[in-house]
Design an enzyme around this catalytic site. Structure first.
Site, PDB file in Angstrom:
ATOM      1  N   ASP A  54       0.828  -1.066  -0.034  1.00 22.58           N
ATOM      2  CA  ASP A  54       0.148   0.030   0.015  1.00 22.58           C
ATOM      3  C   ASP A  54       0.947   1.130  -0.059  1.00 22.58           C
ATOM      4  OD1 ASP A  54      -3.093   0.523   1.064  1.00 22.58           O
ATOM      5  OD2 ASP A  54      -1.951   2.004   0.821  1.00 22.58           O
ATOM      6  N   GLU A  83     -18.091  -5.734   5.527  1.00 28.30           N
ATOM      7  CA  GLU A  83     -17.268  -5.436   7.030  1.00 28.30           C
ATOM      8  C   GLU A  83     -18.113  -5.954   8.044  1.00 28.30           C
ATOM      9  OE1 GLU A  83     -16.999  -1.037   6.431  1.00 28.30           O
ATOM     10  OE2 GLU A  83     -16.557  -1.337   4.362  1.00 28.30           O
ATOM     11  N   PHE A 125     -31.695  -9.163   4.117  1.00 34.48           N
ATOM     12  CA  PHE A 125     -31.813  -7.859   3.592  1.00 34.48           C
ATOM     13  C   PHE A 125     -32.997  -7.309   3.480  1.00 34.48           C
ATOM     14  CE2 PHE A 125     -27.301  -6.402   2.958  1.00 34.48           C
ATOM     15  CZ  PHE A 125     -26.490  -7.552   3.540  1.00 34.48           C
ATOM     16  N   GLY A 130     -25.864   2.128   3.908  1.00 32.12           N
ATOM     17  CA  GLY A 130     -24.742   3.272   3.724  1.00 32.12           C
ATOM     18  C   GLY A 130     -23.451   2.464   3.555  1.00 32.12           C
ATOM     19  N   CYS A 139     -19.989   0.621  -0.152  1.00 27.05           N
ATOM     20  CA  CYS A 139     -20.279  -0.204  -1.302  1.00 27.05           C
ATOM     21  C   CYS A 139     -21.456  -0.082  -1.775  1.00 27.05           C
ATOM     22  CB  CYS A 139     -19.950  -1.633  -0.607  1.00 27.05           C
ATOM     23  SG  CYS A 139     -18.332  -2.096  -0.016  1.00 27.05           S
TER      24      CYS A 139
HETATM   25  C1  UGA Z   1     -21.742  -5.240   1.134  1.00 29.51           C
HETATM   26  C2  UGA Z   1     -22.377  -6.585   0.818  1.00 29.51           C
HETATM   27  O1  UGA Z   1     -22.967  -7.250   1.661  1.00 29.51           O
HETATM   28  C3  UGA Z   1     -21.044  -7.566   0.653  1.00 29.51           C
HETATM   29  O2  UGA Z   1     -21.515  -8.717  -0.036  1.00 29.51           O
HETATM   30  C4  UGA Z   1     -20.051  -7.087  -0.494  1.00 29.51           C
HETATM   31  O3  UGA Z   1     -18.792  -7.550  -0.618  1.00 29.51           O
HETATM   32  C5  UGA Z   1     -19.466  -5.733   0.043  1.00 29.51           C
HETATM   33  O4  UGA Z   1     -20.828  -4.949   0.216  1.00 29.51           O
HETATM   34  C6  UGA Z   1     -18.781  -4.990  -0.921  1.00 29.51           C
HETATM   35  O5  UGA Z   1     -19.124  -4.504  -2.071  1.00 29.51           O
HETATM   36  O6  UGA Z   1     -17.327  -4.800  -0.705  1.00 29.51           O
HETATM   37  P1  UGA Z   1     -21.107  -4.117   3.468  1.00 29.51           P
HETATM   38  O7  UGA Z   1     -21.288  -2.973   2.883  1.00 29.51           O
HETATM   39  O8  UGA Z   1     -19.894  -4.514   4.317  1.00 29.51           O
HETATM   40  O9  UGA Z   1     -20.946  -5.224   2.261  1.00 29.51           O
HETATM   41  O10 UGA Z   1     -22.223  -4.100   4.496  1.00 29.51           O
HETATM   42  P2  UGA Z   1     -23.752  -4.898   4.493  1.00 29.51           P
HETATM   43  O11 UGA Z   1     -23.725  -5.794   5.764  1.00 29.51           O
HETATM   44  O12 UGA Z   1     -24.232  -5.588   3.271  1.00 29.51           O
HETATM   45  O13 UGA Z   1     -24.689  -3.531   4.674  1.00 29.51           O
HETATM   46  C7  UGA Z   1     -24.739  -2.490   4.151  1.00 29.51           C
HETATM   47  C8  UGA Z   1     -25.800  -1.374   4.575  1.00 29.51           C
HETATM   48  O14 UGA Z   1     -27.203  -2.080   4.550  1.00 29.51           O
HETATM   49  C9  UGA Z   1     -25.444  -1.185   5.926  1.00 29.51           C
HETATM   50  O15 UGA Z   1     -25.643   0.201   6.313  1.00 29.51           O
HETATM   51  C10 UGA Z   1     -26.632  -1.842   6.696  1.00 29.51           C
HETATM   52  O16 UGA Z   1     -27.140  -1.311   7.915  1.00 29.51           O
HETATM   53  C11 UGA Z   1     -27.876  -1.730   5.652  1.00 29.51           C
HETATM   54  N1  UGA Z   1     -28.646  -3.059   5.577  1.00 29.51           N
HETATM   55  C12 UGA Z   1     -28.588  -4.259   5.692  1.00 29.51           C
HETATM   56  C13 UGA Z   1     -30.054  -2.490   5.949  1.00 29.51           C
HETATM   57  O17 UGA Z   1     -30.299  -1.297   6.077  1.00 29.51           O
HETATM   58  N2  UGA Z   1     -31.043  -3.643   5.999  1.00 29.51           N
HETATM   59  C14 UGA Z   1     -30.761  -4.799   5.976  1.00 29.51           C
HETATM   60  O18 UGA Z   1     -31.742  -5.814   5.888  1.00 29.51           O
HETATM   61  C15 UGA Z   1     -29.418  -5.155   5.528  1.00 29.51           C
END
Ligand code: UGA
Length: 435
Positions: free
Chosen positions: A34, A158, A255, A263, A266
């Site tokens: 990095d 994450e 989900f 947020g 990603c």
């Molecule tokens: C997301 C994807 O889930 C991963 O599979 C992917 O690898 C990653 O993006 C990426 O592209 O690197 P991440 O952003 O770490 O992962 O987090 P998530 O757990 O997916 O949550 C994303 C957002 O959605 C959070 O703000 C969470 O609070 C919100 N969320 C999630 C909801 O509001 N409702 C839900 O039912 C699930």
């Protein structure tokens, strides 16, 4: 494949550092490269430069046994590496399209130093078609270099990055060199638990699988939030509704949790990238434009629910619990919790916030928003509490104790993560999203 190829992972973010440490733990000599020297210094000291459960321990272990080599020098890492993973950022530009500058720069620099036979593995999220243009870039930079290029999108989340990487639903490998794909699959077999599914596709399909998966998950969330707004009006409870809907195997429950919206680094970026890519190629993507519109409306919806119940008296004190974009991470990029705090300040409330881990620059918060170092300080004398991130320490709060610290009695559960009965039993007023 030789038994122990040297690997370079470019980019020490969530994806890069987790991949590198898992490979190193499996016995592969892995360079984590990095250009940000503070990050590399931290890793060399045996720590992760950000919070991710279990990662500090993995970094410490693999630095100590010399399997993980942290460097800012391409020259030190690349020439001896047979496989080079690209895990650098692809932030969105103002128009929503992906900024591929870091990806091009990383691969151009690596190509100039790589040895014949090298495999470039793309893990950064890129629009479909990027791989072909990167292959041209590498050919231009290093004419005559024998290399293969594999698209290997990442699906880790994450907060559960290590577990996700060890137990992936699938490993997607796209490209037209079966030998290169076999070599990369061989590396994954060292770090994934038995039973992982491997899917081999074209380069473009692998690239599109990644953004489509994230877009579909974002769509599920916005869909749940749209129905939550209706449920709130009709007296239905969105949690029960989605429990019932999600039991249908064709739909699934994951989900579909309504709340203050998605947020992070990603979903917002990848959805914007998909919309921009569709616009460029003339494909209709109104469906995803609606997803964004619904998501952008959610912080305002939360604030409106609060002000409807608290009244417009300015200067009232409100505590927002949580600033990171979800529990389990210090990441506050595009966090709806931050948006809610700032919107409350715009509405004339004085806001206290507390988050156990979030890393956030002061300038991201309006002056009327005060970040406090602990929960009691944040709760003292507030008229209302908004739970904006589902950290376990908020989910499991002793609500009688909370009541004793508050001046008012309103609890707004913006993640629908609390036990509403426990909140009401403590003599507090409970409000959720669509409940
Ligand atoms: C997301 C994807 O889930 C991963 O599979 C992917 O690898 C990653 O993006 C990426 O592209 O690197 P991440 O952003 O770490 O992962 O987090 P998530 O757990 O997916 O949550 C994303 C957002 O959605 C959070 O703000 C969470 O609070 C919100 N969320 C999630 C909801 O509001 N409702 C839900 O039912 C699930």
């Amino acid at each position: 494949m030789k038994s122990s190829p040297q690997v370079t992972v470019i980019g020490a973010g969530y994806v890069g550092l987790v991949t590198a440490t898992l490979l190193a733990e499996a016995g592969i000599k892995t360079h984590i490269l990095d250009l940000a020297s503070p990050k590399i210094k931290t890793i060399k000291r045996g720590r992760a430069p950000f919070f991710e459960p279990g990662l500090d321990e993995l970094v410490a272990k693999t630095i100590k046994n010399n399997r993980l080599l942290a460097t800012t020098s391409y020259r030190q890492a690349v020439p001896s590496s047979e496989i080079i993973f690209c895990c650098v950022g692809t932030p969105d530009k103002k128009d929503g399209s992906s900024n591929l500058g870091y990806v091009h720069k990383a691969l151009r620099t690596a190509a100039g130093l790589a040895a014949d036979g090298v495999v470039f593995v793309q893990k950064s999220t890129v629009p479909a078609g990027t791989g072909q243009s990167l292959i041209k870039t590498i050919n231009k930079m290093a004419p005559g270099l024998q290399f293969s290029y594999v698209s290997n999108p990442e699906f880790l989340r994450e907060g559960s990055a290590i577990t996700d990487s060890r137990h992936p639903d699938r490993v997607v490998l796209g490209g037209d060199s079966p030998a290169a794909i076999r070599r990369v699959a061989g590396l994954y077999r060292l770090i994934t638990k038995p039973g992982a599914k491997y899917l081999q596709t074209s380069l473009e399909s692998a690239e599109l699988i990644k953004v489509t998966a994230n877009a579909f998950l974002a769509l599920k969330i916005s869909f749940a939030n749209s129905i939550a707004k209706l449920a709130g009006q009709t007296g239905a409870d969105i949690k029960s509704v989605m429990d019932g809907v999600g039991l249908d195997k064709r739909i699934g429950r994951a989900f579909l949790n309504a709340g203050r919206g998605y947020g992070g680094g990603c979903f917002p970026k990848d959805v914007a990238g998909l919309i921009a890519a569709a616009a460029q190629s003339g494909a209709d993507m109104t469906i995803m434009e609606s997803v964004v519109k619904v998501n952008n409306s959610m912080p305002n919806y939360v604030v409106k629910r609060l002000s409807d119940q608290l009244g417009a008296k300015t200067g009232q004190l409100v505590a927002v619990l949580g600033l990171s974009f979800k529990a389990g991470t210090s990441d506050s990029r595009r966090s709806p919790a931050v948006a809610i705090s700032n919107l409350l300040a715009d509405c004339g409330y004085r806001v206290t916030t507390y988050d156990p881990k979030a890393v956030i620059a002061n300038r991201q918060l309006k002056t009327a928003v005060k970040r406090l170092p602990n929960l009691p300080a944040a709760l003292k004398g507030v008229a209302a509490v908004v739970v904006a991130t589902d950290w376990p320490e908020f989910v499991n709060l002793d609500w009688s104790n909370v009541k004793g610290q508050m001046a008012g009695d309103l609890v707004l559960d913006a993640m629908n993560c609390l036990d509403d009965a426990a909140v009401t039993k403590a003599g507090l007023r409970y409000t959720g999203i669509g409940r």
